[in-house]
Design a protein around this motif. Structure first.
Motif, PDB file in Angstrom:
ATOM      1  N   ILE A 152       0.850  -1.185   0.000  1.00 38.51           N
ATOM      2  CA  ILE A 152       0.000   0.000   0.000  1.00 38.51           C
ATOM      3  C   ILE A 152       0.891   1.243   0.000  1.00 38.51           C
ATOM      4  O   ILE A 152       2.094   1.157   0.252  1.00 38.51           O
ATOM      5  CB  ILE A 152      -0.923   0.048   1.241  1.00 38.51           C
ATOM      6  CG1 ILE A 152      -0.104  -0.118   2.530  1.00 38.51           C
ATOM      7  CG2 ILE A 152      -2.026  -0.987   1.149  1.00 38.51           C
ATOM      8  CD1 ILE A 152      -0.907   0.002   3.806  1.00 38.51           C
ATOM      9  N   ARG A 153       0.275   2.390  -0.290  1.00 38.57           N
ATOM     10  CA  ARG A 153       1.006   3.653  -0.203  1.00 38.57           C
ATOM     11  C   ARG A 153       1.098   4.068   1.260  1.00 38.57           C
ATOM     12  O   ARG A 153       0.138   3.921   2.015  1.00 38.57           O
ATOM     13  CB  ARG A 153       0.318   4.734  -1.032  1.00 38.57           C
ATOM     14  CG  ARG A 153       0.422   4.490  -2.528  1.00 38.57           C
ATOM     15  CD  ARG A 153      -0.136   5.657  -3.332  1.00 38.57           C
ATOM     16  NE  ARG A 153      -1.555   5.826  -3.097  1.00 38.57           N
ATOM     17  CZ  ARG A 153      -2.087   6.828  -2.428  1.00 38.57           C
ATOM     18  NH1 ARG A 153      -1.309   7.768  -1.895  1.00 38.57           N
ATOM     19  NH2 ARG A 153      -3.387   6.920  -2.270  1.00 38.57           N
ATOM     20  N   ILE A 154       2.251   4.612   1.624  1.00 37.62           N
ATOM     21  CA  ILE A 154       2.537   4.935   3.020  1.00 37.62           C
ATOM     22  C   ILE A 154       2.669   6.451   3.163  1.00 37.62           C
ATOM     23  O   ILE A 154       3.322   7.109   2.344  1.00 37.62           O
ATOM     24  CB  ILE A 154       3.830   4.251   3.502  1.00 37.62           C
ATOM     25  CG1 ILE A 154       3.760   2.729   3.275  1.00 37.62           C
ATOM     26  CG2 ILE A 154       4.081   4.561   4.968  1.00 37.62           C
ATOM     27  CD1 ILE A 154       2.701   2.028   4.074  1.00 37.62           C
ATOM     28  N   GLU A 155       2.057   6.975   4.210  1.00 35.58           N
ATOM     29  CA  GLU A 155       2.252   8.376   4.595  1.00 35.58           C
ATOM     30  C   GLU A 155       2.612   8.420   6.075  1.00 35.58           C
ATOM     31  O   GLU A 155       1.893   7.875   6.910  1.00 35.58           O
ATOM     32  CB  GLU A 155       0.991   9.203   4.346  1.00 35.58           C
ATOM     33  CG  GLU A 155       1.146  10.665   4.770  1.00 35.58           C
ATOM     34  CD  GLU A 155      -0.130  11.468   4.633  1.00 35.58           C
ATOM     35  OE1 GLU A 155      -0.166  12.616   5.130  1.00 35.58           O
ATOM     36  OE2 GLU A 155      -1.094  10.949   4.043  1.00 35.58           O
ATOM     37  N   MET A 156       3.730   9.078   6.387  1.00 32.66           N
ATOM     38  CA  MET A 156       4.176   9.230   7.764  1.00 32.66           C
ATOM     39  C   MET A 156       3.799  10.637   8.238  1.00 32.66           C
ATOM     40  O   MET A 156       4.094  11.630   7.561  1.00 32.66           O
ATOM     41  CB  MET A 156       5.690   9.027   7.871  1.00 32.66           C
ATOM     42  CG  MET A 156       6.177   7.696   7.346  1.00 32.66           C
ATOM     43  SD  MET A 156       5.575   6.283   8.290  1.00 32.66           S
ATOM     44  CE  MET A 156       6.406   6.537   9.839  1.00 32.66           C
ATOM     45  N   ARG A 157       3.167  10.718   9.408  1.00 33.75           N
ATOM     46  CA  ARG A 157       2.735  12.006   9.945  1.00 33.75           C
ATOM     47  C   ARG A 157       3.155  12.090  11.416  1.00 33.75           C
ATOM     48  O   ARG A 157       2.719  11.277  12.235  1.00 33.75           O
ATOM     49  CB  ARG A 157       1.230  12.155   9.808  1.00 33.75           C
ATOM     50  CG  ARG A 157       0.706  13.525  10.205  1.00 33.75           C
ATOM     51  CD  ARG A 157      -0.771  13.656   9.895  1.00 33.75           C
ATOM     52  NE  ARG A 157      -1.045  13.500   8.465  1.00 33.75           N
ATOM     53  CZ  ARG A 157      -2.266  13.548   7.942  1.00 33.75           C
ATOM     54  NH1 ARG A 157      -3.326  13.744   8.740  1.00 33.75           N
ATOM     55  NH2 ARG A 157      -2.441  13.398   6.645  1.00 33.75           N
ATOM     56  N   GLN A 158       3.994  13.073  11.700  1.00 30.23           N
ATOM     57  CA  GLN A 158       4.467  13.250  13.067  1.00 30.23           C
ATOM     58  C   GLN A 158       3.459  14.071  13.862  1.00 30.23           C
ATOM     59  O   GLN A 158       2.944  15.078  13.380  1.00 30.23           O
ATOM     60  CB  GLN A 158       5.831  13.935  13.086  1.00 30.23           C
ATOM     61  CG  GLN A 158       6.438  14.049  14.481  1.00 30.23           C
ATOM     62  CD  GLN A 158       7.841  14.622  14.451  1.00 30.23           C
ATOM     63  OE1 GLN A 158       8.336  14.993  13.387  1.00 30.23           O
ATOM     64  NE2 GLN A 158       8.484  14.688  15.611  1.00 30.23           N
ATOM     65  N   ILE A 159       3.173  13.637  15.077  1.00 26.77           N
ATOM     66  CA  ILE A 159       2.249  14.334  15.965  1.00 26.77           C
ATOM     67  C   ILE A 159       2.941  14.541  17.310  1.00 26.77           C
ATOM     68  O   ILE A 159       3.938  13.878  17.628  1.00 26.77           O
ATOM     69  CB  ILE A 159       0.930  13.556  16.158  1.00 26.77           C
ATOM     70  CG1 ILE A 159       1.205  12.155  16.706  1.00 26.77           C
ATOM     71  CG2 ILE A 159       0.149  13.483  14.851  1.00 26.77           C
ATOM     72  CD1 ILE A 159      -0.046  11.357  17.010  1.00 26.77           C
TER      73      ILE A 159
END
Length: 390
Positions: free
Chosen positions: A193-200
């Motif tokens: 799958i396509r991956i998106e990394m999001r820092q919180i």
């Protein structure tokens, strides 16, 4: 809060709707807004507001434009526009309250780039979405293992699939900048799958995951709190709280947001309050402040040579002594002011209990068994006596 399916089972155990926060009545969701305009009809000629609020996993909410003029109600599952493909979410708010929420969150209604709602989700869309949701825990566990193998200083806290299953967003927390390019390659190859990394931040992590605070209630950030104001240790100092990190820190590891709730009240009470490091000069000796009660407006002082003997003074008395000390005048002693306070307390009226209520500890006292033993002895004596002849 809970939906209509979250009642108690036959055996007394909580049944739960088992929808993981996506129940139809929207009662199990975080940060739910009550629509108090739902029973009011629009005036003649008024068109309904064409934007709706849609909630996705946990507390993520976005606004969408209803260009197809669909008849939507709270709890409807809809297919919404995404960067690529479509996403599945649940309608949490409709009508004029959406306009208020958009203004509050500074989202422009006239923005032409506002995403759209495609349609109401079909059963096929819901089944595919639920199947993706079921994979999230397993993928989160495997992605954490990959990050540990690559020795990355980061924590993957949550995974959210897009409704069509083509993309997954990984939410992570980290102290410093992390180079996760190799991690994205490994996860894309393993999961397909396509991956998106999001820092919180750590507060946003606690908001998404939820939990129970030390007060016994659900976390404020996951139920009603939407803005995260900075909390400093000065808030604890103003409220005379001990600077213990274990007690002042929440589940996110930061200072608790509730330290700011009563801070304004304390600041108002401290406006004309003498400083806690005040020193009083008397003819008997130098006195230091030992304890403060802000709302009772009381301070306790003790002499330097006799720290174990405390004297109770009001804030007005302390301010009076400080004013005299500024003029280089010394008061006779603290006992003189403390004696005035004791005399004032003695003059207070004491109300007695004249209603005749029983004591709450009346059942703790042992019962008197003398009368019972006396009656029992009398019955035994009557049995031993011979019956009289007629």
């Amino acid at each position: 809060m809970g939906c209509s399916s979250c009642s108690t089972g036959k055996d007394g155990q909580p049944r739960g709707c088992k929808n993981n926060g996506t129940c139809g009545t929207d009662g199990c969701n975080k940060l739910t807004v009550f629509d108090w305009l739902s029973n009011m009809s629009l005036p003649n000629g008024e068109k309904p507001f064409d934007c709706v609020e849609v909630r996705f996993k946990n507390s993520r909410k976005e606004f969408f434009r209803n260009t197809e003029h669909l008849t939507l109600a709270i709890g409807d599952i809809v297919a919404t526009q995404a960067q690529s493909g479509h996403d599945i979410g649940m309608v949490t708010l409709t009508g004029e309250l959406v306009r208020v929420q958009m203004k509050r969150k500074k989202v422009s209604y006239a923005d032409g780039d506002l995403p759209k709602i495609y349609r109401k989700a079909s059963q096929k869309d819901i089944d595919k979405w639920q199947k993706c949701r079921d994979r999230e825990e397993e993928i989160k566990k495997r992605s954490r293992e990959m990050a540990i193998i690559l020795k990355l200083q980061m924590k993957i806290s949550d995974v959210e699939f897009q409704g069509d299953g083509s993309k997954a967003t990984f939410y992570y927390t980290a102290e410093d900048r992390v180079d996760f390019r190799q991690l994205i390659k490994d996860m894309a190859k393993a999961f397909g799958i396509r991956i998106e990394m999001r820092q919180i931040g750590y507060r946003q992590e606690a908001q998404r995951l939820g939990g129970i605070g030390s007060c016994g209630r659900e976390l404020c950030c996951s139920t009603w709190l939407t803005d995260f104001r900075s909390v400093s240790t000065s808030a604890a100092r103003y409220q005379n709280l001990s600077l213990n990190p274990q007690k002042l820190a929440g589940q996110c590891g930061k200072l608790k947001c509730c330290l700011n709730y009563e801070l304004d009240v304390y600041l108002d009470a401290l406006k004309d309050f003498p400083p806690q490091d005040s020193k009083l000069f008397t003819e008997k000796g130098l006195a230091f402040c030992q304890k403060v009660d802000i709302f009772k407006e009381t301070l306790w002082f003790s002499y330097k040579d006799d720290p174990s003997n405390w004297h109770t003074l009001t804030k007005h008395q302390v301010n009076e002594i400080l004013e005299k000390n500024k003029k280089k005048e010394k008061v006779a002693s603290l006992e003189m002011y403390a004696a005035e306070n004791i005399y004032a307390e003695q003059e207070e009226k004491v109300f007695e209990n004249v209603v005749g209520q029983d004591s709450l500890t009346r059942f703790d006292r042992p019962k008197n068994n003398k009368r019972r033993n006396k009656n029992k002895k009398r019955r035994n004596n009557n049995k031993k006596r011979p019956a009289k002849n007629a």
